[in-house]
Design a protein around this motif. Structure first.
Motif, PDB file in Angstrom:
ATOM      1  N   ILE A  85       6.948   2.205   3.404  1.00 43.43           N
ATOM      2  CA  ILE A  85       7.724   1.207   4.145  1.00 43.43           C
ATOM      3  C   ILE A  85       6.752   0.086   4.505  1.00 43.43           C
ATOM      4  O   ILE A  85       5.885   0.256   5.362  1.00 43.43           O
ATOM      5  CB  ILE A  85       8.344   1.826   5.416  1.00 43.43           C
ATOM      6  CG1 ILE A  85       9.231   3.014   5.028  1.00 43.43           C
ATOM      7  CG2 ILE A  85       9.144   0.786   6.195  1.00 43.43           C
ATOM      8  CD1 ILE A  85       9.775   3.795   6.197  1.00 43.43           C
ATOM      9  N   ALA A 117       6.987  -3.168  11.742  1.00 42.71           N
ATOM     10  CA  ALA A 117       8.115  -3.022  12.658  1.00 42.71           C
ATOM     11  C   ALA A 117       9.167  -2.089  12.055  1.00 42.71           C
ATOM     12  O   ALA A 117       9.764  -1.272  12.755  1.00 42.71           O
ATOM     13  CB  ALA A 117       8.724  -4.388  12.954  1.00 42.71           C
ATOM     14  N   SER A 118       9.365  -2.180  10.753  1.00 39.62           N
ATOM     15  CA  SER A 118      10.324  -1.296  10.085  1.00 39.62           C
ATOM     16  C   SER A 118       9.857   0.155  10.122  1.00 39.62           C
ATOM     17  O   SER A 118      10.666   1.073  10.229  1.00 39.62           O
ATOM     18  CB  SER A 118      10.530  -1.720   8.631  1.00 39.62           C
ATOM     19  OG  SER A 118      10.948  -3.051   8.559  1.00 39.62           O
ATOM     20  N   VAL A 132      10.805   1.515  13.424  1.00 35.13           N
ATOM     21  CA  VAL A 132      12.243   1.800  13.477  1.00 35.13           C
ATOM     22  C   VAL A 132      12.568   3.046  12.651  1.00 35.13           C
ATOM     23  O   VAL A 132      13.389   3.873  13.056  1.00 35.13           O
ATOM     24  CB  VAL A 132      13.048   0.581  12.973  1.00 35.13           C
ATOM     25  CG1 VAL A 132      14.516   0.948  12.862  1.00 35.13           C
ATOM     26  CG2 VAL A 132      12.872  -0.591  13.912  1.00 35.13           C
ATOM     27  N   ALA A 133      11.904   3.213  11.523  1.00 31.50           N
ATOM     28  CA  ALA A 133      12.151   4.384  10.684  1.00 31.50           C
ATOM     29  C   ALA A 133      11.829   5.673  11.442  1.00 31.50           C
ATOM     30  O   ALA A 133      12.504   6.684  11.302  1.00 31.50           O
ATOM     31  CB  ALA A 133      11.321   4.310   9.402  1.00 31.50           C
ATOM     32  N   THR A 142      14.639   6.163  14.154  1.00 35.35           N
ATOM     33  CA  THR A 142      15.932   6.646  13.667  1.00 35.35           C
ATOM     34  C   THR A 142      15.844   8.038  13.043  1.00 35.35           C
ATOM     35  O   THR A 142      16.850   8.582  12.613  1.00 35.35           O
ATOM     36  CB  THR A 142      16.512   5.706  12.592  1.00 35.35           C
ATOM     37  OG1 THR A 142      15.547   5.570  11.555  1.00 35.35           O
ATOM     38  CG2 THR A 142      16.834   4.342  13.162  1.00 35.35           C
TER      39      THR A 142
END
Lengths: 515, 325
Positions: free
Chosen positions: A223, A227-228, A231-232, A235
């Protein structure tokens, strides 16, 4: 506080390990950042490759968080009294992932044919080796030319990975087709690599230690955005964020989430130390008083707290407090701007501006450079912040085109492996960013570094390195900034993930998931 | 000139242009500081002269610049894009692996933005000055002004983290082993957020352009004539205004279509979409010369291809163009 609790928990878990009923099965999703260029650990040894390939390949030894050797492919070992002969007894019944037997001949091939050609860091240590022989299929003997104190620390998977002789002998190693489908002896074997998305490893059913590994499969997820990645994790897409995979300011938030644990353990073997190279050749930084002034002018504690969100420890000198033979009996550079100003006046500093080159590894490093500029400008040093991408940074530092440049390096457990290479004059060579880039020359100290490396007696080494640290800290060849800490974040139901000094790199070997 | 003749002559020019682009890119790239050997050595965490020399020799970087250039360009002329030493695979394979994901993403975004953009533009122009028009133009301005990067992260935050409706990352569910329709649906779900994020920006552009162009044309004499002879508003709008107003939109769409390959780097990065934009960006950071040059060349070919397509579309939309040429 959260990570303190987690640490205590881990120790408790490690102690309780034989009693707890580890559960079999399950899948672990781990972030890998950036995507590794390749998985053949004998050819590529950058961080992401070590993380993934550390499950596929193995070394003769592993190391605990105190850097003491543990059995790996070798179940026992012996060092002769003169420090010249190392004898390893290999595990019985070890097979490569393609079904061939792993034998002492593979060790000989790896250590005397494959790795000397491909592995720059190991090459320096192998220079001390006179011969590697296999008296029988389960015994390997390394004979050294002279005692080399840190030799017992070079058998970790990424330092001396075992390479299958039957696949590589007589081929061109770099272009061998098998590099794309790596074959090792490790607890997991390579299944699939979808470039840009994920790398899939599956359980090695024939692993030579009964019951291991517990997990069925491991996915390393690519990834690209920090920031992603955060978030990964939030979640539940991924279960583990290895150290350094999210920005520091996200760590606090993520570690306070329900069911999330964190630990700063598992980096002891690497003990990453960050510093700024101060160009010893030219400009104001060539004056030792200027370099000392830089040390006094910086509030390194404050930088640690603000830029690194409190993670890390301010170092006293070139050796990390986690590395063997660390000594703190040295001059301590506390934050003291007045002392810095006095030193600058004494040298007659004329206000010539200096350039700072941050590491192009994300926001944190940029902010760090800005903090340094702030501190230095307070004592009257004018600073310009230079910029470059990774390739540009490599080019500038390895061609010595800088005044002050940030970097950090692993120490690999011993000053002779990971520290001296940055300070001895024989390592002043253009073209590489991993040697004496600052151009520090001190022939007397060089002698001491060399002598300390080849002492067989541990106490004598201890004393020698204490002396070296005391002397070199007064010269400030580089500005030591921080012993970096990279917390690993993971779901609390993942157990025994970090149990060794290389942490997540060989973590899935013992890890299991509690239902 | 017939359409066929145009295509033939344009393709011949295109081949020369591509070759020139290959040479230019090669020179520019080699002028940037650092080379793949230095980067690889840097990443290894340890390096000596021997290692860097070995790498340079393997990559062919030890040869004179002219020789390297000649080797590359003559390779390209034979449709050989070379080998990526970093990734250990032929460049053409790397690109072929990543191209479908990018084309899917940008293609869907392109269609959404074009269709919705024109429709909304027409609608806004028809209600010029009314509240609906203000509302539409305000939203368009908002989408136009929002940085793609931020919009993407917010979309993930809202629809993936808070609401949990859609997956926020990747191309498909990793390790789920879907096949057939289940897989198509899975990919479609993953496609929604990135395609919308990418599409919204261009939708805003098309909408504003359609609206402005429609308003301009609606004052033209032939529109008044049409009204005078009693045509309905609908017919005038569709057959007379829109047909004339759409030309600048076609031009812009043609330009954008050419960038379908290279234009999605940010979206692909935030959404971990395994496309070619990321391949280009990562290869650039690693100075993986052959791969970057390969991606550049494929993108350039796309631009040229879409320019030709645009020219043909012009003729279909406005037959006068062919007659004048």
């Amino acid at each position: 506080m959260k990570h303190l609790k987690a640490t205590t928990f881990l120790i408790a878990a490690a102690l309780a390990a034989p009693l707890a009923a580890q559960q079999e099965g399950g899948r672990l999703d781990i972030v890998v950042q950036p995507e590794p260029p390749g998985l053949m650990l004998g050819l590529v040894q950058n961080g992401p490759t070590q993380l993934v390939a550390g499950d596929i390949y193995e070394g003769l030894l592993r190391y605990d968080t105190e850097l003491q050797p543990m059995p790996g492919l070798a179940e026992s070992w012996e060092i002769s009294d003169d420090g010249l002969t190392y004898t390893f007894k290999l595990h019985e019944g070890v097979k490569w992932h393609d079904g061939e037997d792993f034998t002492a001949d593979d060790v000989v091939f790896s250590a005397s044919t494959f790795l000397p050609e491909t592995h720059a860091r190991l090459r320096a240590s192998l220079a001390y080796v006179d011969s590697v022989t296999a008296p029988d299929p389960l015994t390997v003997v390394f004979k050294l030319k002279e005692p080399f104190g840190p030799f017992i620390s070079v058998f970790e998977a990424a330092t001396m990975p075992m390479i299958p002789q039957h696949i590589y002998e007589g081929t061109d190693f770099a272009t061998n087709e098998a590099n794309n489908t790596p074959i090792g002896t490790g607890p997991f074997q390579f299944e699939e690599w979808v470039k840009g998305s994920y790398i899939h490893l599956v359980k090695n059913e024939d692993y030579y230690i009964d019951g291991l590994p517990y997990l069925d499969e491991v996915y390393y997820r690519v990834i690209p955005d920090a920031a992603s990645r955060a978030v990964a994790f939030e979640t539940g897409e991924v279960d583990v964020l290895p150290g350094g995979s999210v920005e520091n300011w996200d760590i606090k938030r993520l570690s306070e989430m329900e069911g999330v644990c964190s630990t700063t353990e598992g980096w002891e073997f690497f003990a990453p130390l960050a510093w700024m190279w101060l160009n010893n050749r030219e400009g104001p930084t060539s004056d030792v008083r200027f370099r000392q002034a830089v040390m006094y002018a910086m509030d390194r504690e404050f930088m640690r707290d603000v830029v690194w969100n409190g993670f890390g420890k301010v170092p006293t000198g070139p050796v990390s407090s986690k590395t063997n033979f660390y000594s703190d009996e040295v001059t301590i550079y506390d934050y003291d701007p007045e002392k810095a100003e006095a030193l600058l006046e004494e040298m007659g500093y004329d206000g010539e501006p200096v350039r700072i080159l941050p590491l192009p590894y994300g926001e944190t490093w940029q902010r760090w450079a800005e903090a340094v500029r702030q501190n230095l400008s307070e004592v009257g040093i004018e600073v310009e912040i230079d910029s470059a991408d990774v390739a540009g940074w490599n080019e500038k530092t390895s061609q010595w085109d800088y005044d002050m440049a940030f970097t950090y390096l692993y120490q690999y457990g011993d000053p002779a492996l990971g520290v001296s290479r940055n300070y001895t004059a024989d390592r002043i060579e253009k073209g590489s960013p991993w040697n004496n880039v600052e151009g520090y020359e001190n022939p007397e100290l060089d002698e001491k570094w060399f002598a300390a490396a080849t002492m067989a007696d541990t106490e004598a080494r201890e004393q020698a390195y204490a002396e070296i640290q005391k002397e070199i800290v007064d010269d400030v060849p580089v500005a030591w900034m921080l012993e970096l800490e990279f917390p690993t974040l993971y779901r609390c139901n993942v157990k025994d993930l970090v149990t060794t000094g290389i942490g997540v790199n060989d973590g899935p070997r013992n890890a299991w998931i509690e239902e | 000139m017939s359409v066929l003749a145009i295509i033939v002559s344009r393709l011949a020019k295109a081949a020369l242009t591509l070759l020139a682009i290959a040479v230019l890119n090669f020179c520019l790239l080699h002028a940037a500081p650092g080379d793949p050997a230095v980067v690889l050595a840097g990443e290894a965490g340890a390096a000596d002269e021997q290692m860097i020399a070995q790498l340079r020799e393997r990559f062919g970087l030890d040869q004179p610049f002219g020789v390297q250039l000649w080797k590359y360009v003559s390779g390209v002329a034979m449709l050989d894009l070379g080998y990526s030493f970093r990734q250990g695979a032929p460049v053409i394979d790397l690109i072929a692996d990543r191209l479908p994901a990018t084309l899917l993403l940008t293609g869907v975004a392109f269609v959404i933005s074009l269709v919705c953009g024109i429709a909304l533009g027409v609608a806004a122009a028809a209600r010029v000055g009314k509240p609906q028009d203000s509302l539409l133009t305000t939203f368009a301005l908002l989408f136009y002004a929002t940085p793609l990067y931020w919009a993407a992260l917010m979309a993930v935050l809202v629809f993936s983290v808070w609401l949990g409706w859609l997956p926020g990352f990747g191309y498909e569910t990793v390790g789920a082993g879907y096949t057939g329709w289940a897989r198509v649906i899975d990919i479609a779900k993953h496609l929604v957020l990135p395609a919308l994020t990418l599409g919204l920006f261009f939708m805003a552009v098309y909408m504003r352009m359609t609206r402005a162009s429609m308003l301009e044309v609606s004052n033209a004499d032939f529109v008044k004539t049409g009204r005078a002879k009693g045509l309905s508003d609908k017919v005038i709008r569709r057959r007379h205004i829109l047909r004339n107003a759409i030309l600048p939109v076609v031009t812009l769409a043609g330009l954008q279509a050419g960038q379908l390959i290279g234009g999605a780097v940010l979206t692909e990065t935030v959404f971990a979409w395994p496309g070619i934009g990321r391949l280009m960006f990562e290869s650039l950071a690693a100075r993986d010369y052959n791969t970057i040059l390969g991606v550049f060349l494929v993108s350039a070919a796309m631009v040229i291809l879409f320019n030709i397509v645009t020219d043909i579309v012009y003729r279909l939309v406005d037959p006068r163009i062919g007659a004048r040429a």
